[in-house]
Design a protein around this motif. Sequence first.
Motif, PDB file in Angstrom:
ATOM      1  N   UNK A 186      31.735  29.690  44.319  1.00 36.73           N
ATOM      2  CA  UNK A 186      32.397  31.291  45.664  1.00 36.73           C
ATOM      3  C   UNK A 186      33.794  31.345  45.167  1.00 36.73           C
ATOM      4  N   UNK A 202      34.716  35.560  44.460  1.00 32.83           N
ATOM      5  CA  UNK A 202      35.352  35.696  45.387  1.00 32.83           C
ATOM      6  C   UNK A 202      36.496  36.910  44.131  1.00 32.83           C
ATOM      7  N   UNK A 226      29.693  19.325  45.557  1.00 34.33           N
ATOM      8  CA  UNK A 226      30.083  20.658  46.106  1.00 34.33           C
ATOM      9  C   UNK A 226      31.635  21.634  45.528  1.00 34.33           C
ATOM     10  N   UNK A 261      29.293  24.587  44.300  1.00 34.27           N
ATOM     11  CA  UNK A 261      29.848  25.550  44.808  1.00 34.27           C
ATOM     12  C   UNK A 261      30.212  26.457  45.105  1.00 34.27           C
ATOM     13  N   UNK A 262      32.412  25.614  45.160  1.00 34.72           N
ATOM     14  CA  UNK A 262      33.624  26.129  45.797  1.00 34.72           C
ATOM     15  C   UNK A 262      34.045  26.737  44.458  1.00 34.72           C
ATOM     16  N   UNK A 311      37.245  45.818  43.881  1.00 28.54           N
ATOM     17  CA  UNK A 311      38.238  46.630  44.597  1.00 28.54           C
ATOM     18  C   UNK A 311      39.806  47.274  43.652  1.00 28.54           C
ATOM     19  N   UNK A 312      39.754  45.959  42.892  1.00 28.16           N
ATOM     20  CA  UNK A 312      41.455  46.288  41.934  1.00 28.16           C
ATOM     21  C   UNK A 312      41.904  47.321  41.507  1.00 28.16           C
ATOM     22  N   UNK A 313      39.733  47.222  40.179  1.00 22.21           N
ATOM     23  CA  UNK A 313      39.298  48.288  39.584  1.00 22.21           C
ATOM     24  C   UNK A 313      39.110  49.850  40.057  1.00 22.21           C
ATOM     25  N   UNK A 314      39.126  49.687  41.481  1.00 24.07           N
ATOM     26  CA  UNK A 314      38.636  51.000  41.904  1.00 24.07           C
ATOM     27  C   UNK A 314      37.765  50.736  42.569  1.00 24.07           C
ATOM     28  N   UNK A 350      34.505  40.074  43.187  1.00 25.44           N
ATOM     29  CA  UNK A 350      34.678  40.641  44.140  1.00 25.44           C
ATOM     30  C   UNK A 350      36.000  41.686  44.376  1.00 25.44           C
ATOM     31  N   UNK A 351      37.509  40.130  44.752  1.00 24.05           N
ATOM     32  CA  UNK A 351      38.977  41.098  44.278  1.00 24.05           C
ATOM     33  C   UNK A 351      38.796  42.126  43.168  1.00 24.05           C
TER      34      UNK A 351
END
Lengths: 714, 61
Positions: B15, B19, B8, B11-12, B26-29, B22-23
């Motif tokens: 994850x 995440x 557990x 896996x967390x 997005x911040x990198x444009x 991913x963030x």
Amino acid sequence: MAFSDFSFLDSDSVGPSYTTKGRLRGLRFFVEGMRCGQCVRKLENLPATTPGVLSSRANLTQKTVEIEFDSKVIQPSKVAESIETLGFVPIPVTTDIELSTLSQKTQRQTWIRLGVAGACAANIMTFSFSTYFGASGDWATAFGWLSFALYLPVVTYVAWPFYQGAYRSLKQRSLSIDLPMAVASLAGFVFSTIQLIRGQSDYYFDSLSGFLFLILVSRAIQQRLQTQFLSKNEFAQGLELKRLRKLVSSGWHWVKAEEIKAGQGFVVLQGDTLAAEGLLESDSALFSLAWLTGESNSRRFLKGATVPAGSVLLSPKAIFLLNKPIQDTQFGKILETVHDIELNKSSLSNMSDRWSQVLLGVVFAAALIFLGIYWSVSPQEAIRRSLALIILACPCAMAFGTPLALASALKRARRHGLVIKDLSVLDRLLSIETVAFDKTGTLTDSNLTLVAVPSIAPVYLKIILALENESHHPIAFAFRKAFSHLESHPPVTGLRESPGVGVSGYIYGRFYELKHLNTRTKEIACGLFEEGILLAKFEFSAQLREDALASIDKIRSYGLKTHLLSGDTEGSVFPVAEQLGFHPTEVHASLSPCDKASWVNKRQNTMMIGDGINDGLALASASVGVAASGSIEAALKSSKVYLAKPSLNGLVELFELAKHTKRHVRHNLLLSLGYNLSGGVLALMGHIHPFTAALLMPASSGLIIFLSWLRDEK
Amino acid sequence: MTILYLMIPISLLLAGFFVFGFIWSIGDGQMDDLETPRHRIFAVDDFDQTNHELNEKKGNS
């Protein structure tokens, strides 16, 4: 190749508002003419072809390019010229302007929330699956608490915009889609946590997070549609009016328009629009007042005359003393009014908003009533069933269905050559009662035809062809069409074309001119002069567009009233009106752009079709403004729709599109209503578990998407 | 099921790593403009040229 004047980018006073500073200097341009992948590649290849340009990043959706350059190697104006060399029209953009309709920050935040929601929802579901298959005991409790922990970022960070929206809508005493989501998210959280603490297995963190994730997906799709299809062009035309060339002893240099005081001198060059009202200091100069009067004829002003702001200089150069700054002039007021009108119109609510408010009201009322009634039987069951109802009845049709219908409408519109700027157009089209047409360029072709050939010797016709040989003016095309049977024409020396005036040159040693003549009756006339003496007059008329009559009749068959508004004199307007079946009371001639705008304003629910530039004010005042000619960027500043194909049939297609879209939205709403009713009843009867509700919701959305896709394929 | 004590948290953590990535992207444009990149793949760049030169050297074989 002659370049446009970008010297203002290099100036110390005006330049800095365009260039960003950082490690390198940056410039942003709106690029007219960027339409395809090859344009992107050409623009992004600039670093390889232009020394000093270090990076170039194009954006096809916004039609912009961002360039970083070394200011020691290349000047900003040369950067702009390098874009022009590629064949585009670059419009420099100041650093304070936001390039897309949705701020970058909002879009990014939606994406981040989406990612967090998805990750949390998926992991929560992983943990709760075991409990659905019968796990119990310590591990089940552990999974329950893990689900709780993973739901925390969702109920706080991810759901935050829904809480904000719900609060705002309650303050305004209206119901919005954010309400059930905020309620479900919070109430579900509280209820599930209580159940968890009590040791019950009745918690719904998985359903709630899944449902929030799916709603965010639809919101992200909506935002993408918005940025893709809605354009933001307001800045394109306005920026050049913020700068002036101040007259100084050594010539002139650029300053911001507000820095010039009354009585100070400024210089205007050919093609510039006057950014202030000025007193003419030069002996004489030629201007086009198309923006103010709608006339395409040029006007000559002499020294000492007051030239209005908004005039375009046709002569090479003119010197002025500032009389009034632009905000105080008629032109400046027109621009402000157009801007204000745009802001007001954007707050109209559309059809599906009304429907969704009704649906939400019913759902909340039902949930509350049920809660009250069933509480005495079993409070937990009551909450569970109300929660199921709220999750199920979440208006996904509004979230998915209407944007989908609108997106497919936009796709269809593009196929027919209609460029729609604002989605509210489709809704407003259905309440249109009157349609007003402009004449020149809208009902008539932009091509001219020679009306009659006066009786002069054929050699003069050949002289005309020689003079017009290199001209792209509509008159030149008309001449070439009329005299195509003539084969050779004599050589010309000293050929000059003066825009707005005519052409001139020396043939066989004599000076010939073809000049515009101002007339009372027919629209356009020009005269052939030999050594200053008028030899012959030629008159032209603009042809009616081929399908004009058919399109207008079709529009009349919808029960709409049609009117003709024109800036030309009665003599040239009435013949056209008769041909197109207008009743004399429906024809209005000799109207200035302001007159047209007030005519449109006095009537509710009017659609106006005209030239994007000359009829700008009327187009912006109308309920729906359609630009049939003019550059697309200028047109979209004032009107909501632009006809890219030169055919009035586009109007008919626009109406058909609006009807079709309304039907589409209505079907989606009925579908969702049916699903909500049956599902809602089942939920209240206890047959639907909140988890099932959370599954049914995307299933219903999927159904709507599938049906919309089927409709598109037809 | 003591293995879950290990799985557990891992896996967390995994994850969380995704995440975070991913963030960051997005911040990198990287998600700002999803339309234009698809046109960039057709750009002719140095790689093609080098390939062409190589072919020429081999005598167009």
